[in-house]
Design a protein around this motif. Structure first.
Motif, mmCIF file in Angstrom:
data_model
loop_
_atom_site.group_PDB
_atom_site.id
_atom_site.type_symbol
_atom_site.label_atom_id
_atom_site.label_comp_id
_atom_site.label_asym_id
_atom_site.label_seq_id
_atom_site.Cartn_x
_atom_site.Cartn_y
_atom_site.Cartn_z
ATOM 1 N N GLU A 141 -1.467 10.615 11.149
ATOM 2 C CA GLU A 141 -0.669 11.279 10.126
ATOM 3 C C GLU A 141 0.808 10.941 10.346
ATOM 4 O O GLU A 141 1.198 10.449 11.408
ATOM 5 C CB GLU A 141 -0.869 12.799 10.188
ATOM 6 C CG GLU A 141 -2.312 13.243 9.986
ATOM 7 C CD GLU A 141 -2.504 14.742 10.167
ATOM 8 O OE1 GLU A 141 -1.534 15.400 10.607
ATOM 9 O OE2 GLU A 141 -3.596 15.237 9.875
ATOM 10 N N VAL A 142 1.621 11.243 9.349
ATOM 11 C CA VAL A 142 3.065 11.044 9.462
ATOM 12 C C VAL A 142 3.773 12.298 8.957
ATOM 13 O O VAL A 142 3.596 12.689 7.800
ATOM 14 C CB VAL A 142 3.531 9.815 8.654
ATOM 15 C CG1 VAL A 142 5.066 9.734 8.636
ATOM 16 C CG2 VAL A 142 2.945 8.532 9.234
ATOM 17 N N THR A 143 4.548 12.917 9.839
ATOM 18 C CA THR A 143 5.378 14.052 9.441
ATOM 19 C C THR A 143 6.837 13.630 9.274
ATOM 20 O O THR A 143 7.627 14.359 8.669
ATOM 21 C CB THR A 143 5.310 15.188 10.481
ATOM 22 O OG1 THR A 143 5.870 14.730 11.728
ATOM 23 C CG2 THR A 143 3.870 15.625 10.715
ATOM 24 N N LEU A 144 7.198 12.464 9.816
ATOM 25 C CA LEU A 144 8.569 11.964 9.728
ATOM 26 C C LEU A 144 8.751 11.268 8.382
ATOM 27 O O LEU A 144 8.871 10.055 8.290
ATOM 28 C CB LEU A 144 8.858 11.011 10.888
ATOM 29 C CG LEU A 144 8.742 11.636 12.282
ATOM 30 C CD1 LEU A 144 8.798 10.575 13.368
ATOM 31 C CD2 LEU A 144 9.851 12.664 12.492
ATOM 32 N N VAL B 260 0.869 -1.187 0.000
ATOM 33 C CA VAL B 260 0.000 0.000 0.000
ATOM 34 C C VAL B 260 0.902 1.231 0.000
ATOM 35 O O VAL B 260 1.199 1.800 1.052
ATOM 36 C CB VAL B 260 -0.952 0.017 1.209
ATOM 37 C CG1 VAL B 260 -1.968 1.157 1.085
ATOM 38 C CG2 VAL B 260 -1.686 -1.309 1.354
ATOM 39 N N PRO B 261 1.370 1.662 -1.156
ATOM 40 C CA PRO B 261 2.372 2.728 -1.217
ATOM 41 C C PRO B 261 1.841 4.113 -0.903
ATOM 42 O O PRO B 261 2.639 5.033 -0.709
ATOM 43 C CB PRO B 261 2.874 2.652 -2.663
ATOM 44 C CG PRO B 261 1.745 2.054 -3.424
ATOM 45 C CD PRO B 261 1.101 1.074 -2.493
ATOM 46 N N ASP B 262 0.516 4.284 -0.852
ATOM 47 C CA ASP B 262 -0.023 5.619 -0.590
ATOM 48 C C ASP B 262 -0.503 5.793 0.842
ATOM 49 O O ASP B 262 -1.122 6.800 1.171
ATOM 50 C CB ASP B 262 -1.162 5.940 -1.568
ATOM 51 C CG ASP B 262 -2.310 4.936 -1.502
ATOM 52 O OD1 ASP B 262 -2.151 3.895 -0.818
ATOM 53 O OD2 ASP B 262 -3.358 5.193 -2.130
ATOM 54 N N HIS B 263 -0.216 4.842 1.712
ATOM 55 C CA HIS B 263 -0.539 5.006 3.130
ATOM 56 C C HIS B 263 0.480 5.952 3.762
ATOM 57 O O HIS B 263 1.646 5.966 3.368
ATOM 58 C CB HIS B 263 -0.522 3.657 3.846
ATOM 59 C CG HIS B 263 -1.046 3.697 5.247
ATOM 60 N ND1 HIS B 263 -0.289 4.143 6.311
ATOM 61 C CD2 HIS B 263 -2.260 3.373 5.747
ATOM 62 C CE1 HIS B 263 -1.016 4.075 7.414
ATOM 63 N NE2 HIS B 263 -2.215 3.618 7.104
ATOM 64 N N PRO B 264 0.088 6.769 4.760
ATOM 65 C CA PRO B 264 1.055 7.680 5.382
ATOM 66 C C PRO B 264 2.319 6.989 5.901
ATOM 67 O O PRO B 264 3.404 7.583 5.869
ATOM 68 C CB PRO B 264 0.253 8.307 6.527
ATOM 69 C CG PRO B 264 -1.163 8.257 6.066
ATOM 70 C CD PRO B 264 -1.286 6.979 5.283
ATOM 71 N N ILE B 265 2.211 5.754 6.364
ATOM 72 C CA ILE B 265 3.378 5.059 6.903
ATOM 73 C C ILE B 265 4.352 4.658 5.804
ATOM 74 O O ILE B 265 5.574 4.713 5.984
ATOM 75 C CB ILE B 265 2.943 3.818 7.720
ATOM 76 C CG1 ILE B 265 2.158 4.245 8.963
ATOM 77 C CG2 ILE B 265 4.154 2.977 8.119
ATOM 78 C CD1 ILE B 265 1.583 3.083 9.752
ATOM 79 N N THR B 266 3.847 4.275 4.652
ATOM 80 C CA THR B 266 4.696 3.747 3.585
ATOM 81 C C THR B 266 4.905 4.722 2.427
ATOM 82 O O THR B 266 5.665 4.419 1.504
ATOM 83 C CB THR B 266 4.082 2.452 3.033
ATOM 84 O OG1 THR B 266 2.702 2.698 2.697
ATOM 85 C CG2 THR B 266 4.154 1.337 4.051
ATOM 86 N N GLU B 267 4.278 5.882 2.502
ATOM 87 C CA GLU B 267 4.364 6.853 1.413
ATOM 88 C C GLU B 267 5.822 7.229 1.108
ATOM 89 O O GLU B 267 6.604 7.499 2.021
ATOM 90 C CB GLU B 267 3.574 8.110 1.780
ATOM 91 C CG GLU B 267 3.470 9.127 0.658
ATOM 92 C CD GLU B 267 2.624 10.319 1.063
ATOM 93 O OE1 GLU B 267 2.262 11.100 0.171
ATOM 94 O OE2 GLU B 267 2.334 10.472 2.279
ATOM 95 N N ASP B 268 6.175 7.209 -0.163
ATOM 96 C CA ASP B 268 7.507 7.577 -0.668
ATOM 97 C C ASP B 268 8.596 6.594 -0.266
ATOM 98 O O ASP B 268 9.781 6.851 -0.490
ATOM 99 C CB ASP B 268 7.901 8.987 -0.203
ATOM 100 C CG ASP B 268 6.973 10.058 -0.750
ATOM 101 O OD1 ASP B 268 6.466 9.873 -1.874
ATOM 102 O OD2 ASP B 268 6.757 11.065 -0.051
#
Length: 327
Positions: A303-306, A208-216
């Protein structure tokens, strides 16, 4: 194993994400409570210290530790990584329930469990407090053997989605995995929950590449030598499989793509669950550290800011490890 390394797919097990809802801003430090004390994995006093340091070094978190006064399998590491909190701890030859283990979960944004297999049951009041905390919107992080604990606690099993050992079987719920064709399977075959072959390096494949945890994140990266949990089973409700790892038969694996990073919704709360992290060496993996920071922040806030991917992040076929030095 590697033919699926860069496949992008989404695997959601029942229900969908709840809307992120948090009053915590990116400028605030999130409050984390690590809970531990009884774990068959003897490195646990050190791994608690490692996760505490990783989280605090990010600048995003403050971390406290709450430990059962009756500890198990802590050994000499308790001397090196003990808590200077005035409590008189007793390291016992077998697990024992601590009637005074009553952390105030509501003081924290997220709770991280570093308990393990055979951990003695908590007081009913404490169990109810965690259920209320998470269902009311609190975050929970479950690392490796924490999904071995409390097999007879129904609500805990719902929180973690999948677990192993400690009496888990077909009555606990299905096996959940991706088959050789990468189809999501909920398998109600009879059998015990939880298994692994010898520790080895294995690839983590983001689903799931678009989840906040795995994004980018890279679509695939190599984890250091670790146990690869397989045949986990449980309610698996409101669970999203963010990443899998192939359990190769040459390492006594199932030949399936096993869940290795999961999120679970429980009421209004969010859970980040990874079976990675058997001991101190496995927690030196840069991929594990990066995911821990992101997963903990997401569990706390939604959310993920890191978002930064470190320069030494593992490659698709090359692991990356940082030697831990306690401060």
């Amino acid at each position: 194993m590697y033919r699926t390394a860069f496949l992008i797919a989404t695997f959601v097990v029942s229900a969908v994400f709840l809307p992120a809802c948090s009053s915590v801003t990116a400028d605030d430090k999130l409050k984390v409570l690590i809970i531990d004390g009884q774990n068959n994995h003897t490195a646990w006093p050190k791994t608690t210290a490692m996760m505490k340091q990783y989280l605090e070094d990010s600048g995003r978190f403050t971390v406290d530790v709450s430990r059962t006064k009756f500890t198990w399998k802590g050994g000499k590491l308790l001397e090196q990584f003990g808590l200077d909190d005035g409590t008189e701890y007793q390291d016992l030859p077998k697990p024992k329930s601590d009637p005074d283990f009553k952390p105030k979960f509501s003081d924290y944004d997220v709770v991280l469990s570093n308990f393990g297999w055979k951990a003695a049951p908590w007081p009913e009041e404490t169990q109810a407090a965690l259920e209320e905390y998470v269902s009311g919107g609190g975050g929970l992080v479950v690392v490796h053997a924490a999904d071995n604990s409390f097999g007879s606690w129904d609500e805990f099993n719902k929180m973690i989605g999948l677990g192993g050992w400690d009496g888990r079987n077909e009555k606990s719920g299905p096996y959940v995995y991706l088959d050789e064709n990468e189809n999501l399977v909920r398998d109600m075959s009879p059998g015990s929950g939880g298994n692994h072959g010898p520790a080895h390096e294995y690839q983590v494949v983001v689903r799931v590449p678009d989840h906040p945890i795995t994004e980018d994140m890279p679509r695939a990266w190599m984890h250091v030598k670790d146990e690869l949990y397989q045949k986990l089973r449980g309610p698996a409700a409101n669970m999203t499989i963010l990443a899998t790892s192939y359990a190769d038969p040459k390492y006594r694996g199932t030949g399936r793509h096993e869940p290795i990073v999961m999120t679970i919704d429980y009421g209004k709360g969010r859970i980040y669950h990874t079976p990675m992290g058997h001991d101190d060496k496995t927690m030196e993996c840069v991929g594990f550290i990066t995911m821990l920071l992101r997963g903990t922040e997401w569990a706390a806030t939604g959310e993920v800011t890191l978002k930064e991917i470190p320069d030494d992040f593992p490659k698709a076929f090359e692991s990356s490890q940082r030697s831990f030095e306690a401060k």
